[in-house]
Structures are given as C-alpha cells and as structure tokens.
Design a protein around this motif. Structure first.
Motif, PDB file in Angstrom:
ATOM      1  N   LYS A 112       0.835  -1.200   0.000  1.00  0.00           N
ATOM      2  CA  LYS A 112       0.000   0.000   0.000  1.00  0.00           C
ATOM      3  C   LYS A 112       0.872   1.253   0.000  1.00  0.00           C
ATOM      4  CE  LYS A 112      -3.256   2.560   2.857  1.00  0.00           C
ATOM      5  NZ  LYS A 112      -3.981   2.615   4.152  1.00  0.00           N
ATOM      6  N   TRP A 120       2.817   1.623  -3.518  1.00  0.00           N
ATOM      7  CA  TRP A 120       2.024   1.488  -4.730  1.00  0.00           C
ATOM      8  C   TRP A 120       2.369   2.549  -5.802  1.00  0.00           C
ATOM      9  CZ3 TRP A 120      -0.221  -2.668  -6.281  1.00  0.00           C
ATOM     10  CH2 TRP A 120      -1.169  -2.643  -7.290  1.00  0.00           C
ATOM     11  N   PRO A 121       2.480   3.835  -5.448  1.00  0.00           N
ATOM     12  CA  PRO A 121       2.852   4.829  -6.475  1.00  0.00           C
ATOM     13  C   PRO A 121       4.234   4.564  -7.076  1.00  0.00           C
ATOM     14  CG  PRO A 121       1.929   5.911  -4.538  1.00  0.00           C
ATOM     15  CD  PRO A 121       2.167   4.486  -4.154  1.00  0.00           C
ATOM     16  N   HIS A 160      -3.656   4.488 -10.049  1.00  0.00           N
ATOM     17  CA  HIS A 160      -4.295   5.549  -9.264  1.00  0.00           C
ATOM     18  C   HIS A 160      -5.640   5.082  -8.714  1.00  0.00           C
ATOM     19  CE1 HIS A 160      -5.073   9.585  -7.893  1.00  0.00           C
ATOM     20  NE2 HIS A 160      -6.203   9.662  -8.602  1.00  0.00           N
ATOM     21  N   GLU A 169      -4.936   2.836  -5.820  1.00  0.00           N
ATOM     22  CA  GLU A 169      -4.383   3.630  -4.713  1.00  0.00           C
ATOM     23  C   GLU A 169      -5.502   4.309  -3.936  1.00  0.00           C
ATOM     24  OE1 GLU A 169      -1.271   7.348  -3.982  1.00  0.00           O
ATOM     25  OE2 GLU A 169      -1.669   6.626  -6.005  1.00  0.00           O
ATOM     26  N   LYS A 170      -6.485   4.873  -4.642  1.00  0.00           N
ATOM     27  CA  LYS A 170      -7.638   5.501  -3.987  1.00  0.00           C
ATOM     28  C   LYS A 170      -8.462   4.463  -3.227  1.00  0.00           C
ATOM     29  CE  LYS A 170     -10.071   8.500  -6.269  1.00  0.00           C
ATOM     30  NZ  LYS A 170     -10.837   9.125  -7.387  1.00  0.00           N
ATOM     31  N   ASN A 200      -6.661   3.620  -0.020  1.00  0.00           N
ATOM     32  CA  ASN A 200      -6.801   4.718   0.941  1.00  0.00           C
ATOM     33  C   ASN A 200      -8.211   4.778   1.516  1.00  0.00           C
ATOM     34  OD1 ASN A 200      -4.156   5.511   0.553  1.00  0.00           O
ATOM     35  ND2 ASN A 200      -4.650   6.954  -1.084  1.00  0.00           N
TER      36      ASN A 200
END
Length: 506
Positions: free
Chosen positions: A427, A430-431, A492, A495-496, A499
């Motif tokens: 997590k 990830w970016p 992305h 990733e959202k 989160n």
C-alpha cells in the motif's frame, strides 16, 4: 565495529568470487567453442543436417536489404537477401533470416546465433581475424548524402573538415570518415533511417553511404542530394562486399564461394539482384500516398501486441524477483543478504541495454535462448533489482510493532510477513511501483536491438518502407503515451481504493 568489519570482509570475498567465477566461465567457454570450430570443421554438414541456413542482416539499407509490407506482413527483400536464398537453394536447405542492428551482427555470428552475415559487409583485416570471409560478391563505392542546398559546397571528404558527420556504427564508412576527415565531429548510429533524419534536421552535414543505398534514399526522400566522397582506399579489399562466416567454417565458406564465383562470372548480383531490388522498392510517390501510414496499421498493432507481452511477462518476473531479493536483503543470514546486495547493486550499476545483449549473446553460448525470451528475462531481471529496493523501503516503512503483534498472536514470522507486513508495505509503495511499471513498458523498446519485433522495431520497418522519418516516431510516441496513461490510471484507481479502505477501518 569488529562484527561489521568481519561482515564487510565476507561480502567483499563473496562478491569477488562471484564476479571471477562468471568471468572465468565465460572466458573459458568462448575460446573453447572457437577452438572446437577450427579443429573440426563440420559447418557445412551441420547446416545440411538441421536443414536451415541462418542468415543475419540489418534490413535498413536498400537496395541491399530492406523490408516491405506483403499482405499485412513484413517481408525481407534486397540483393543480399536474394544472394542468401540462392546459397541456401544450392545447399538444399531453407533460409532463415534474423534481423538486428548492424552493430550486433558480428557478435551474433561469433556467438552462433547466425550461420552467416550478408549485410553489405566489407572485408577488413581486423574483421578477418575473427571471422571467415567469402570471396567478394560486389564492389562498393562510397558517396556522401547531403542536403540539396549543400550539394555545391562539398566535393569530397576534404571539404567536410571540422563538420558534423553521421555514419552507421560498425561500417567501413564510419571508419573511413573517422580516419580521413580532418577534425571530424563523427556521430555513430545503428540505423541508416535515423542518420537520414539527423541529416534533414541539420544535425549532420553529410552521411556516407554506398552509392546504390545513397541512390535509393535520394530517389525516395525530398531535399537530398549525392556528392562524391573521394575516400582513399575505395579499390581493392577495403571496398569489397563479402559474406562472413564463423572462424574456421571453411567447408561452408567454400560452398558459398562456388555460388559467388558463378554469380560473378554471370554478373548475376549486379545485373539481376540489385536491379530487381530497385524495382521492388517502388518510388517515393507510391510509398508516400496520403493514407500510406494507415496501410501500415497492422505493423503498429503487431508491435503493440508484442510490447504488451514483453511488459506483462517482465512485470510478473520483476515482482517475483523483487519480493524474493527484498526479503533476502532484509534477512539476518549474511550469505542471503550478501547475494541480494550483489544482485541489486550489480544490476542497478550496469546499463539495461548491455544486460539485454549479455543475456542474448553471452548466455546464448551456454543456453540457446530466442530473442524474445532473452529480452523478457533481461528486462525482468533488471526490474527485479529496482522492485526489490522499492519493496524493501516499503517493508521498512511498516512499524516494527506490527510484526511483534503478529508474533504475540501466535503467527509465525513468515505468516506475519505475508499477511500483516507485506500488504501494508505494498500500500505504501504502490505509487513507486506504478512508476517502475511505466519505466519497464518504455524500456521494452530496447529489445529491438536484438531483433524482437516490438513497437520500436516495427516503427523502423515503416520508416524504411515509406521513407517517412518523423511521423512513425510520433505515432509510437502517442501509442506509448496512451499505454502509460492507462497503467497510471489503473494504479491511481487502486491507490484511492486502498486509501478508502484504510479510512473506513479507521
């Protein structure tokens, strides 16, 4: 302090042993193969036994070797291709053509990826030390291709003193320009198409080419002209075109010489093969019709498909290696830790293009790997080193109390790492992984140097066939941009999602 010194000493010893072992193994294998070839010459029998004669060439040098679309598929044409087919026919075997950059051909021959090279290759005493040369099948005369407005300015190589010149790497044109033009600013490139683009954009004042190739580019490219070079040494051995074979492959060389002798007597190569290639090339008007590039959509689609295959396979391989070597580097076992450090630092400290060529040509001496497989392995191994460091940083970002809590609940260290630490680490990283995947996708273009028909390779075919320099480049730029945008959008999105889950649990 003493423990750290002891560990450092062990690491250095292990690293040196690792490097020396690889170097000695390869150093012993290459000479053994060469000696075996010269001691027992079975080259002709081996070709007949397998029923295939493998020819290496670089199809960006019309009219000698080039590619054109045939029912949506790229096919090899040219005078050299015809000569290769004729030799194979005389030997009663099939001809298999392997395309790659000109600068890689001699390496491919010496590592037994190909049986012979026919690629407008000139005889030189230096090359003759490492390969068998056939008799000459054609003479060559080198001219300069210049922009039309400069045609009256340059009359020989002497007028190009202190100027910027572009030449194909590994060619006699490159050597002549370097040795004979005073204070030359010489730029070497793998592709003749790229040299012509550089010439038209003003980066070079001239590009040396053999006259038939220069004629072809001038006929099909607006704004160019041809002027004599007057290079010294344009007669005799320095200006002859020969076929290259493995050093010691005398029986195969002699068989080819019989074909060449007959062709030279009948002037077959010049009068028939070169003339037929000129007709096959067509004209600039035919090649540059308004919708010509749309007619090459299948090339771009084919290249895109292979690029995706390379990228997906390399991502999977890179992730697996990344996890393994990240855990090894974090291990308290000094041996595993040292192996991981050597792997990561060595891979990150050497160019990826060199790694691709090493896997294909170097390891190819031990294990026969196809070009596509070699490319996937090299890119996957390279990515694994970077992914390992990304994952290691992610694991270190997870609070140590997480593992302690897992152990206190009765989980083993392995289960704690798998179920508690790694999900949180992924997590956090990830970016960074997304950026690595994008880089890997773009790096897949490097495998075109060993003849893998991905996007970059197919783009060069379109350039050679249409004589369009910049537009095919722009098209694959757009394709790469769309692919990278899709990857980043997917990354992305998740990733959202990660989160959101984290916020909901909180």
């Amino acid at each position: 302090m003493s423990q750290s010194k002891h560990w450092l000493k062990k690491a250095i010893i292990l690293a040196m042993t690792f490097i020396l072992t690889i170097g000695m193994t390869l150093g012993m294998l290459l000479p053994l193969n060469a000696n075996a070839s010269s001691a027992t010459d079975n080259s002709l029998n081996e070709v007949k036994k397998k029923g295939v004669l493998v020819m290496g060439t670089s199809p960006d040098y019309p009219p000698y070797e080039f590619q054109k679309s045939h029912h949506g598929q790229s096919k090899d044409y040219g005078a050299d291709i015809q000569l290769g087919k004729q030799i194979a026919k005389k030997l009663h075997v099939k001809l298999k053509i392997k395309n790659m950059s000109f600068n890689s051909l001699l390496t491919a021959l010496n590592t037994h990826k190909v049986d012979m090279i026919i690629a407008a290759l000139s005889y030189t005493p230096q090359r003759a030390k490492n390969v068998n040369f056939s008799k000459s099948y054609a003479d060559a005369y080198i001219n300069f291709v210049v922009n039309k407005q400069d045609a009256k300015k340059y009359h020989s190589y002497k007028n190009l003193a202190n100027q910027s010149i572009g030449a194909q790497l590994g060619t006699t044109q490159y050597t002549m320009a370097k040795k004979q033009i005073k204070n030359v600013h010489l730029k070497g490139m793998d592709s003749t198409n790229d040299l012509v683009i550089g010439l038209k954009s003003g980066r070079f004042k001239a590009v040396p080419m053999e006259k038939p190739a220069a004629d072809a580019y001038i006929k099909n490219t607006t704004g160019l002209a041809e002027v004599p070079s007057h290079f010294k040494g344009q007669t005799g051995q320095n200006a002859t075109r020969c076929i290259a074979f493995h050093k010691g492959a005398n029986s195969l060389t002699n068989a080819a010489n019989k074909v060449i002798e007959q062709d030279n007597h009948n002037h077959t190569y010049t009068n028939k093969f070169v003339a037929a290639a000129g007709k096959k090339m067509g004209t600039a008007k035919n090649n540059k019709s308004q919708f010509s590039l749309w007619n090459y959509k299948d090339y771009f689609i084919k290249g895109l498909e292979l690029t995706i295959v390379i990228s997906v396979a390399s991502v999977i391989m890179g992730l697996i290696l990344g996890v393994i070597f990240a855990l090894m580097r974090l291990s308290h076992n000094w041996f595993l830790h040292t192996i991981a450090v050597i792997y990561i630092e060595f891979i990150r400290g050497t160019p990826e293009l060199v790694q691709i060529m090493f896997v294909y040509f170097g390891l190819g001496e031990i294990v026969k790997l196809p070009a596509l497989t070699s490319g996937i392995i090299a890119i996957g191994v390279n990515s694994g080193a970077y992914v390992a460091e990304i994952i290691r940083s992610g694991i270190n970002s997870v609070d140590k109390g997480q593992m302690e809590a897992a152990l206190s609940l009765g989980l083993s260290k392995a289960k704690g790492m798998k179920n508690i630490v790694l999900p949180q680490a992924f997590k956090n990283i990830w970016p960074a992984l997304g950026n690595e995947f994008v880089t890997l996708l773009k790096d897949s273009s490097l495998v075109s140097t060993i003849g893998v028909a991905e996007l970059m390779y197919e783009m060069k075919i379109v350039q050679a066939d249409t004589y369009e320099g910049v537009l095919p480049i722009f098209i694959i730029m757009i394709i790469y941009f769309i692919m990278t945008s899709i990857i980043l959008a997917i990354m992305h999105y998740y990733e959202k999602k990660f989160n959101h889950k984290g916020t909901a649990k909180a």
